[in-house]
Design a protein around this motif. Structure first.
Motif, short mmCIF file in Angstrom:
data_model
loop_
_atom_site.label_atom_id
_atom_site.label_comp_id
_atom_site.label_asym_id
_atom_site.label_seq_id
_atom_site.Cartn_x
_atom_site.Cartn_y
_atom_site.Cartn_z
N PRO A 2 0.81 -1.22 0.00
CA PRO A 2 0.00 0.00 0.00
C PRO A 2 0.85 1.27 0.00
N ILE A 3 2.04 1.24 0.61
CA ILE A 3 2.90 2.42 0.63
C ILE A 3 3.38 2.73 -0.79
N PHE A 5 1.90 1.87 -3.57
CA PHE A 5 0.73 2.34 -4.32
C PHE A 5 0.42 3.79 -3.97
N LEU A 6 0.52 4.15 -2.69
CA LEU A 6 0.27 5.52 -2.26
C LEU A 6 1.27 6.48 -2.90
N ILE A 7 2.53 6.08 -2.98
CA ILE A 7 3.55 6.93 -3.59
C ILE A 7 3.30 7.10 -5.09
N VAL A 9 0.36 6.75 -6.74
CA VAL A 9 -0.85 7.56 -6.91
C VAL A 9 -0.57 9.00 -6.50
N GLY A 10 0.19 9.18 -5.41
CA GLY A 10 0.54 10.51 -4.95
C GLY A 10 1.37 11.27 -5.97
N VAL A 35 0.98 12.87 -2.11
CA VAL A 35 0.74 11.92 -1.02
C VAL A 35 -0.05 12.59 0.09
N ALA A 38 -3.56 13.11 -1.04
CA ALA A 38 -4.32 11.87 -1.02
C ALA A 38 -4.77 11.53 0.40
N LEU A 39 -3.91 11.74 1.37
CA LEU A 39 -4.28 11.47 2.76
C LEU A 39 -5.40 12.40 3.22
N SER A 42 -8.67 11.57 1.32
CA SER A 42 -9.33 10.34 1.76
C SER A 42 -9.97 10.52 3.13
#
Length: 78
Positions: A2-3, A5-7, A9-10, A35, A38-39, A42
């Motif tokens: 997930p990290i 993926f977050l990077i 997408v971020g 990032v 995104a946080l 969400s």
């Protein structure tokens, strides 16, 4: 995973946001913007969905109470 993926997408979100807002930043700053965005996004979306869920739950409770009152008046009250 997930990290990573977050990077990814971020980075994409940060790139798109900096281009839409016409801001020139370095790659690490662009990724950080994406990032963090995104946080924040969400969290806000989850809060909005929770509030909507509460509202729908209340509406469902009122409709259920109305249905019970209708049944009681129709079938149990001579």
């Amino acid at each position: 995973m997930p990290i990573v993926f977050l990077i990814i997408v971020g980075a994409a979100a940060g790139f798109l946001a900096t281009r839409l807002m016409d801001v020139q930043t370095s790659v690490p700053v662009t990724v950080a913007i994406g990032v963090l965005g995104a946080l924040v996004g969400s969290l806000l979306l989850r809060l909005a969905l929770a509030m909507t869920g509460l509202a729908f739950g209340f509406a469902g409770a009122v409709l259920g109470a109305l249905a019970l009152i209708w049944l009681w008046k129709t079938y149990f009250r001579g």
